[in-house]
Design a protein around this motif. Structure first.
Motif, PDB file in Angstrom:
ATOM      1  N   THR A 117      21.250   9.088 -13.362  1.00  0.00           N
ATOM      2  CA  THR A 117      20.224   8.903 -14.391  1.00  0.00           C
ATOM      3  C   THR A 117      18.864   8.799 -13.706  1.00  0.00           C
ATOM      4  OG1 THR A 117      21.764   7.766 -15.852  1.00  0.00           O
ATOM      5  CG2 THR A 117      19.422   7.470 -16.294  1.00  0.00           C
ATOM      6  N   GLY A 149      20.672  21.783 -10.046  1.00  0.00           N
ATOM      7  CA  GLY A 149      20.127  21.888 -11.388  1.00  0.00           C
ATOM      8  C   GLY A 149      18.668  21.482 -11.437  1.00  0.00           C
ATOM      9  N   ILE A 151      15.730  19.567 -14.221  1.00  0.00           N
ATOM     10  CA  ILE A 151      15.445  18.883 -15.484  1.00  0.00           C
ATOM     11  C   ILE A 151      13.949  18.599 -15.568  1.00  0.00           C
ATOM     12  CG2 ILE A 151      17.716  17.779 -15.562  1.00  0.00           C
ATOM     13  CD1 ILE A 151      16.203  15.127 -14.831  1.00  0.00           C
ATOM     14  N   VAL A 172      22.056  12.919 -16.000  1.00  0.00           N
ATOM     15  CA  VAL A 172      22.444  14.273 -15.615  1.00  0.00           C
ATOM     16  C   VAL A 172      23.789  14.205 -14.896  1.00  0.00           C
ATOM     17  CG1 VAL A 172      21.815  16.333 -14.295  1.00  0.00           C
ATOM     18  CG2 VAL A 172      20.027  14.928 -15.324  1.00  0.00           C
ATOM     19  N   THR A 174      25.548  15.283 -12.109  1.00  0.00           N
ATOM     20  CA  THR A 174      25.344  15.927 -10.810  1.00  0.00           C
ATOM     21  C   THR A 174      26.651  16.076 -10.045  1.00  0.00           C
ATOM     22  OG1 THR A 174      24.916  13.764  -9.803  1.00  0.00           O
ATOM     23  CG2 THR A 174      23.011  14.995 -10.607  1.00  0.00           C
TER      24      THR A 174
END
Length: 202
Positions: A117, A149, A151, A172, A174
Motif C-alpha cells: 500500500t 507496474g 500507479i 497494489v 506487487t
C-alpha cells in the motif's frame, strides 16, 4: 528315655516345627513390605500418576499460552511501513504561487500477502482547488518475481487544515519479494528529483 522325657521332647520338637513354619511367613511379609517401600507402594504410585497428569495438563496449558502470545506478537507486527529512502522533490503551486515541495512517500506491507500500500508521509498542503493538483507516478518492480507496474496517486491534502484530509493510500498487488519503487511528479508539477524506496513485501 522314659515317657515323661518323650512327651517333653515331642512338645519341644513340635514347638520348633511350628516356629520354623511361621518364620518364612514373617520373612515373606518383610520382603513384601520392603518391595512396596522401594516401589513407592500403591498409594505413592497413584500420587505419582496424578502428579504426572497435572504436570502434563499444565505443560499443555503453558504451550497454548505461549502460542497465543506468539500469535498476538505476530499480529502486532503484521503491518510494517517503510518510508522511501529518497524523497520526491517537485515544483508545484500553492494558491497560485510556484512552490517547491519535498515529499516522502511510504510503502506499507503485511496487511495482506503480496499487497503493498503506497501512501504519503509528508503531503503538500491544500492548494485551494483541484484543477492544479499535483500527483505522483510510482513505477515499481518486484526483483524476486520480475513483476512490475505503474500507479498514479494523489499526494496533496484534500482540504485546508485543520482537517483529517490526507491523501488516500493506494493498495497494489506487487506479489511477495524484494520491491523497488521510483516516484516522479505528475500532473502540473515539475519533477526536480525522483523519490526512491526499496522494501520487502511478505
Amino acid at each position: 528315655m522314659n515317657i515323661a522325657s518323650r512327651v517333653v521332647y515331642w512338645q519341644g520338637a513340635g514347638s520348633g516345627q511350628s516356629s520354623a513354619r511361621r518364620r518364612p511367613r514373617r520373612t515373606q511379609e518383610s520382603l513384601d513390605a520392603r518391595r512396596n517401600r522401594m516401589r513407592g507402594g500403591p498409594v505413592t504410585n497413584n500420587v505419582i500418576r496424578r502428579v504426572a497428569g497435572v504436570v502434563g495438563r499444565l505443560g499443555f496449558a503453558s504451550a497454548m499460552a505461549g502460542a497465543s502470545v506468539l500469535e498476538q506478537h505476530a499480529v502486532a507486527r503484521a503491518a510494517e511501513t517503510t518510508t522511501f529512502q529518497f524523497p520526491m522533490i517537485e515544483v508545484s503551486q500553492s494558491w497560485g504561487v510556484p512552490t517547491q515541495f519535498t515529499i516522502y512517500l511510504t510503502a506499507t506491507v503485511g496487511d495482506q500477502p503480496g499487497v503493498t500500500t503506497f501512501g504519503v508521509a509528508t503531503p503538500p498542503p491544500f492548494d485551494g482547488g483541484s484543477m492544479l493538483d499535483s500527483a505522483a507516478r510510482i513505477r515499481w518492480a518486484n526483483l524476486t518475481t520480475g513483476a512490475s507496474g505503474v500507479i498514479d496517486m494523489a499526494i496533496r491534502e484534500t482540504a485546508q487544515q485543520p482537517c483529517d484530509c490526507a491523501p488516500v493510500p493506494v493498495p497494489v498487488f506487487t506479489g511477495a519479494g524484494r520491491i523497488v519503487a521510483a516516484a516522479t511528479a505528475d500532473g502540473v508539477a515539475i519533477n526536480v528529483s525522483s523519490g526512491l524506496g526499496t522494501f520487502t513485501t511478505p
